[in-house]
Design a protein around this motif. Structure first.
Motif, PDB file in Angstrom:
ATOM      1  N   THR A 163       0.832  -1.207   0.000  1.00 39.68           N
ATOM      2  CA  THR A 163       0.000   0.000   0.000  1.00 39.68           C
ATOM      3  C   THR A 163       0.866   1.255   0.000  1.00 39.68           C
ATOM      4  O   THR A 163       0.617   2.209  -0.751  1.00 39.68           O
ATOM      5  CB  THR A 163      -0.935   0.001   1.222  1.00 39.68           C
ATOM      6  N   ILE A 164       1.889   1.261   0.866  1.00 38.91           N
ATOM      7  CA  ILE A 164       2.803   2.411   0.897  1.00 38.91           C
ATOM      8  C   ILE A 164       3.456   2.602  -0.468  1.00 38.91           C
ATOM      9  O   ILE A 164       3.541   3.711  -1.001  1.00 38.91           O
ATOM     10  CB  ILE A 164       3.892   2.215   1.978  1.00 38.91           C
ATOM     11  N   TRP A 165       3.914   1.496  -1.043  1.00 37.06           N
ATOM     12  CA  TRP A 165       4.609   1.577  -2.321  1.00 37.06           C
ATOM     13  C   TRP A 165       3.703   2.137  -3.419  1.00 37.06           C
ATOM     14  O   TRP A 165       4.074   3.071  -4.143  1.00 37.06           O
ATOM     15  CB  TRP A 165       5.136   0.193  -2.709  1.00 37.06           C
ATOM     16  N   ARG A 166       2.513   1.565  -3.544  1.00 35.70           N
ATOM     17  CA  ARG A 166       1.614   1.969  -4.628  1.00 35.70           C
ATOM     18  C   ARG A 166       1.101   3.390  -4.460  1.00 35.70           C
ATOM     19  O   ARG A 166       0.976   4.137  -5.438  1.00 35.70           O
ATOM     20  CB  ARG A 166       0.451   0.988  -4.718  1.00 35.70           C
ATOM     21  N   GLU A 167       0.776   3.765  -3.224  1.00 35.56           N
ATOM     22  CA  GLU A 167       0.138   5.060  -3.025  1.00 35.56           C
ATOM     23  C   GLU A 167       1.130   6.209  -2.859  1.00 35.56           C
ATOM     24  O   GLU A 167       0.786   7.364  -3.107  1.00 35.56           O
ATOM     25  CB  GLU A 167      -0.785   5.012  -1.793  1.00 35.56           C
ATOM     26  N   HIS A 168       2.352   5.888  -2.454  1.00 37.63           N
ATOM     27  CA  HIS A 168       3.274   6.977  -2.115  1.00 37.63           C
ATOM     28  C   HIS A 168       4.639   6.916  -2.784  1.00 37.63           C
ATOM     29  O   HIS A 168       5.307   7.951  -2.897  1.00 37.63           O
ATOM     30  CB  HIS A 168       3.495   7.016  -0.591  1.00 37.63           C
ATOM     31  N   LEU A 169       5.094   5.749  -3.219  1.00 41.33           N
ATOM     32  CA  LEU A 169       6.485   5.631  -3.643  1.00 41.33           C
ATOM     33  C   LEU A 169       6.690   5.183  -5.086  1.00 41.33           C
ATOM     34  O   LEU A 169       7.752   5.436  -5.653  1.00 41.33           O
ATOM     35  CB  LEU A 169       7.243   4.647  -2.734  1.00 41.33           C
ATOM     36  N   ALA A 170       5.728   4.472  -5.687  1.00 43.30           N
ATOM     37  CA  ALA A 170       5.931   3.926  -7.028  1.00 43.30           C
ATOM     38  C   ALA A 170       6.312   5.063  -7.980  1.00 43.30           C
ATOM     39  O   ALA A 170       5.518   5.991  -8.183  1.00 43.30           O
ATOM     40  CB  ALA A 170       4.680   3.212  -7.515  1.00 43.30           C
ATOM     41  N   PRO A 171       7.504   5.016  -8.561  1.00 42.63           N
ATOM     42  CA  PRO A 171       7.974   6.156  -9.356  1.00 42.63           C
ATOM     43  C   PRO A 171       7.548   6.071 -10.812  1.00 42.63           C
ATOM     44  O   PRO A 171       7.159   5.009 -11.309  1.00 42.63           O
ATOM     45  CB  PRO A 171       9.501   6.027  -9.249  1.00 42.63           C
TER      46      PRO A 171
END
Length: 657
Positions: free
Chosen positions: A250-258
């Motif tokens: 969730t963190i990756w998809r919503e905040h970090l995926a570049p």
């Protein structure tokens, strides 16, 4: 070479460049070559190098060992933990570590209650009186660690307060923290922390951003849409035994995926590989387990396998403190440090040196034009005086009258030159107006109103798109207007060159394309943030207000940077015209003085020709020296480190400047 050594070399290059730039500045002043345009270029170069920061953001869900990793990579030289890394939750608020020589070593803490007010974090930074301040002794590791433990502090509030602060959401009860027996909810005591200390790496421009878990990240929109996107590298920490969990994803998809072009700015760390060490398993079996987790994590996150690095931060820290190279190798921490050094700093160094190289070449061109104009005037004077050899007094007197007539005609042409200035300034005022804060506010007003409306923000993505289309159009129109001004300058300078024998060459028009790229990045960050989870948060007026302010802060930074570039271009063009006007007036004065000397002394002609010949030789030497100084600055070879100090020693505390 690990991150600390790479960064030490990067800092050495920046210091050497700053010293060479200072020498060039002093030399230009000494040789009267420092006009407004050259000064603007120098100031721009100095600020680019001096203000160059390298931000590394560490992001993880709770209990992934993030703070321990920061301790291991950056603070092992203290011989103990500096960032709190005990069992359970540690860093409860976003924490920035950096260095500002104008501020004494301290920890500043912004109370969580400031979330109830609409000001952005950037605005709160300008109100130091609202932060709690604790002085730090960087030479006392125990005092330092004890003070920094405050970032882990919490307060207990009721549901209404938790809801107002952004930590309780009725729409998603499964994500809410568990109330205690008394019904109170634990929330961070502080909204943001700033640590200013004279650590060697921080002094060289490193900024470390330590972020809390998912709940705290989502509650602070400015962190996700401003701070994290501006980080030059993001280190995302997972647990080695679990890999990518649901909350991690969730963190990756919503905040970090570049975006694709920034994919290489992400590193994933599988931490705590020591939990896989097992006396009942062979080293080969353990290594195979770790490899499978790397491959799986890379596949799930859409990264290449070499962007996923398995380490044991705790064992790495212990190995550095105890100077145990065998354990350090087993922790695999050097692999992460090498990836940070070669990847992050390599990219950052290339970008900075590219910008610096362009600036130096433009500076050399501008100064070269000034020297060329002086050289032309000298050649014309020499030819004029050589033509007087063997002439009688009547011819010399007529020469003086002709020079005086030329001077009078030149002085009377001031209106013609002023007309060029007037048209140029009129167009520039329109261009400055396009890039002004007033225009920016007007173009995003509709979006700001949409964000402030109560309830679910249906259609807000479309409004974002329309607003950013308008902003891109503003930059496009600014680019077109800049090109029109450039065309006007080219034609005007060409006309002045023919009429007055000038050698005016307009500087290259500003290219605003990269600012459109910045807009695209900001838009992606915000649209990515508008997922279903945050859509519910956006229904809260105060949360939406913070998001709108965060957006305005970032957009203003982009438009201000574009405006600075346009102003530098304007100063360069204006300074070139002023310089050649000034040189022409000086030339008239020198020519009249030379004829006067020739009229009053028999040897005056030969003396003056000799002086001009010497001046011409000195001018040629000046051109050679300018080329040498600029060549030194353009040399993109990073100097070898002057010290072979091990990385662990390089991290040792240092007396603040």
């Amino acid at each position: 070479m690990d991150f600390n050594q790479e960064f030490d070399q990067h800092g050495a290059w920046r210091r050497q460049f700053a010293q060479r730039l200072k020498q060039l500045s002093e030399w230009l002043t000494e040789h009267e070559l420092m006009d407004a345009g050259v000064l603007a270029r120098l100031d721009q170069l100095q600020s680019q190098v001096k203000a160059d920061k390298v931000m590394v953001a560490f992001v993880a869900e709770f209990s992934r060992g993030k703070s321990e990793l920061i301790n291991a990579v950056f603070f092992a030289g203290y011989g103990r933990r500096i960032m709190p890394a005990s069992a359970g939750r540690t860093t409860m608020c976003p924490t920035e570590l950096g260095y500002d020589a104008d501020v004494a070593p301290c920890l500043r803490l912004l109370p969580i209650e400031t979330r109830l007010q609409p000001q952005s974090l950037l605005e709160w930074r300008s109100a130091p009186q609202e932060w709690e301040r604790i002085d730090l002794d960087v030479n006392d590791p125990a005092q330092l660690a004890q003070a920094i433990e405050k970032v882990a502090e919490v307060v207990r509030v009721d549901q209404a307060q938790a809801r107002a602060l952004g930590f309780w959401h009725d729409e998603t009860p499964e994500d809410n923290p568990l109330p205690g027996p008394d019904g109170l909810i634990e929330v961070p005591r502080w909204r943001h922390a700033l640590i200013n200390m004279a650590h060697p790496l921080l002094k060289q421009g490193l900024v470390i951003l330590d972020t809390p878990g998912l709940n705290a990240i989502g509650a602070e929109p400015e962190l996700t849409v401003s701070l994290l996107p501006q980080a030059h590298a993001v280190v995302f920490i997972l647990a080695a035994d679990a890999g990518v969990s649901k909350s991690d994803l969730t963190i990756w998809r919503e905040h970090l995926a570049p975006a694709a072009e920034r994919i290489d700015s992400r590193l994933v760390v599988l931490n705590k590989i020591d939990t896989l060490w097992d006396d009942l398993s062979t080293p080969e079996y353990i290594a195979a387990q770790i490899q499978r987790q790397r491959e799986s994590s890379a596949r799930v996150l859409g990264l290449s396998e070499d962007q996923v690095i398995a380490v044991s931060a705790q064992k790495g820290l212990l190995a550095k403190v105890q100077q145990d190279p065998e354990r350090l190798a087993a922790s695999r921490l050097p692999e992460l440090e090498q990836a940070l050094g070669e990847g992050l700093l390599g990219r950052r160094k290339r970008i900075l040196q590219g910008v610096v190289s362009d600036g130096i070449q433009e500076l050399q061109r501008e100064t070269g034009r000034m020297l060329h104009a002086q050289e032309r005037e000298l050649v014309e004077q020499l030819q004029e005086l050589e033509g007087l050899r063997g002439k009688n007094a009547t011819v010399i007197r007529q020469m003086r009258l002709r020079i005086e007539q030329e001077q009078a005609e030149f002085d009377s042409s001031g209106a013609r030159i002023q007309a060029v200035r007037s048209v140029h300034l009129k167009l520039l005022r329109e261009l400055f107006g396009l890039l002004s804060t007033t225009t920016l506010k007007t173009e995003v007003a509709q979006l700001a109103e949409a964000l402030k409306k109560p309830g679910i923000k249906f259609g807000v993505k479309k409004t974002y798109g329309e607003s950013f289309d308008r902003l891109r159009d503003v930059l496009q129109r600014s680019q077109k207007m800049g090109e029109d001004i450039q065309t006007m300058l080219v034609n005007s300078f060409k006309s002045l060159n023919v009429e007055f024998g000038f050698s005016l060459q307009p500087p290259a028009a500003p290219d605003l394309k990269r600012y459109r790229d910045d807009l695209a990045l900001i838009e992606r960050n915000h649209v990515q943030y508008l997922g279903l989870t945050n859509a519910l948060k956006l229904a809260q007026p105060e949360f939406a207000e913070r998001l709108a302010r965060a957006l305005m802060s970032r957009l203003k930074a982009v438009f201000d940077a574009a405006l600075v570039e346009v102003e530098a271009w304007n100063k360069s063009a204006a300074a070139q015209l002023d310089g050649q006007l000034r040189e022409r007036r000086r030339n008239f004065t020198r020519r009249i003085e030379a004829v006067t000397r020739i009229q009053t002394a028999a040897s005056g002609l030969d003396d003056r020709i000799g002086e001009l010949t010497q001046t011409s030789a000195a001018l040629s030497a000046t051109q050679v020296r300018l080329a040498e100084l600029c060549a030194q600055l353009l040399d993109d070879t990073v100097p070898e480190a002057t010290s072979t100090t091990p990385a662990a020693e390089a991290e040792a505390p240092e007396q603040p400047a």
